[in-house]
Design a protein around this motif. Structure first.
Motif, mmCIF file in Angstrom:
data_model
loop_
_atom_site.group_PDB
_atom_site.id
_atom_site.type_symbol
_atom_site.label_atom_id
_atom_site.label_comp_id
_atom_site.label_asym_id
_atom_site.label_seq_id
_atom_site.Cartn_x
_atom_site.Cartn_y
_atom_site.Cartn_z
ATOM 1 N N GLU A 1 1.100 -1.244 0.434
ATOM 2 C CA GLU A 1 -0.422 -0.263 -0.217
ATOM 3 C C GLU A 1 0.823 1.627 -0.242
ATOM 4 O O GLU A 1 1.990 1.108 -0.312
ATOM 5 C CB GLU A 1 -0.424 0.590 1.268
ATOM 6 N N ALA A 2 0.384 2.607 -0.247
ATOM 7 C CA ALA A 2 1.225 3.592 -0.312
ATOM 8 C C ALA A 2 1.745 3.749 0.783
ATOM 9 O O ALA A 2 2.968 4.656 0.695
ATOM 10 C CB ALA A 2 0.120 5.147 -0.878
ATOM 11 N N ASN A 3 1.159 3.399 2.254
ATOM 12 C CA ASN A 3 1.761 4.081 3.269
ATOM 13 C C ASN A 3 3.275 2.827 3.668
ATOM 14 O O ASN A 3 3.054 2.747 5.260
ATOM 15 C CB ASN A 3 1.026 3.930 4.873
ATOM 16 N N GLU A 4 2.656 1.478 2.571
ATOM 17 C CA GLU A 4 3.426 0.802 3.648
ATOM 18 C C GLU A 4 5.130 0.723 2.904
ATOM 19 O O GLU A 4 5.683 1.203 1.786
ATOM 20 C CB GLU A 4 3.058 -0.978 3.477
ATOM 21 N N TYR A 5 5.702 -0.287 3.759
ATOM 22 C CA TYR A 5 7.556 -0.741 3.455
ATOM 23 C C TYR A 5 7.787 -1.891 4.474
ATOM 24 O O TYR A 5 6.885 -1.726 4.948
ATOM 25 C CB TYR A 5 7.852 0.688 4.479
#
Length: 117
Positions: free
Chosen positions: A58-62
């Motif tokens: 997701e965009a906010n996941e690393y």
């Protein structure tokens, strides 16, 4: 004579003061730690960090890997950026990170990468 005595006492006082280290020493990287990982820490210690991003997240996941100075793994898995509206960080730059507390990797600008449970 008073000036010499004052100078001598000042010299003794200054020489007795501890010299404080202002820059952290980066320890040697153990073989268990990936080559791309970098040191994040200060004078009181730190960890080796490897943060990655891929299209399956997701965009906010690393993806994060955190290693102790011994080479033992402290955490490996997904991490979420907080606040969520800060989805982009310079994740490959060691200067982006300020420290690790066991479940949060602190990022400059009041951001955090939090361990996903």
């Amino acid at each position: 004579m008073k000036k010499i005595l004052f100078l001598l006492l000042t010299l003794i006082f200054v020489s007795a003061c501890d010299v404080q280290q202002s820059e952290p020493e980066i320890p040697n990287k153990p073989s268990e730690v990936p080559d791309k990982a970098f040191w994040v820490g200060g004078l009181d210690g730190g960890v080796f960090v490897l943060i990655e991003k891929n299209k399956n997240l997701e965009a906010n996941e690393y993806l994060g890997e955190i290693y102790y100075v011994s080479g033992d793994i402290a955490y490996k898995g997904k991490m979420s950026i907080l606040p969520k509206d800060n989805t982009v960080i310079d994740y490959m730059n060691p200067k982006t990170y300020q420290g690790w507390d066991g479940d949060t990797l602190y990022v400059v600008g009041n951001k955090q990468l939090k361990v996903q449970e």
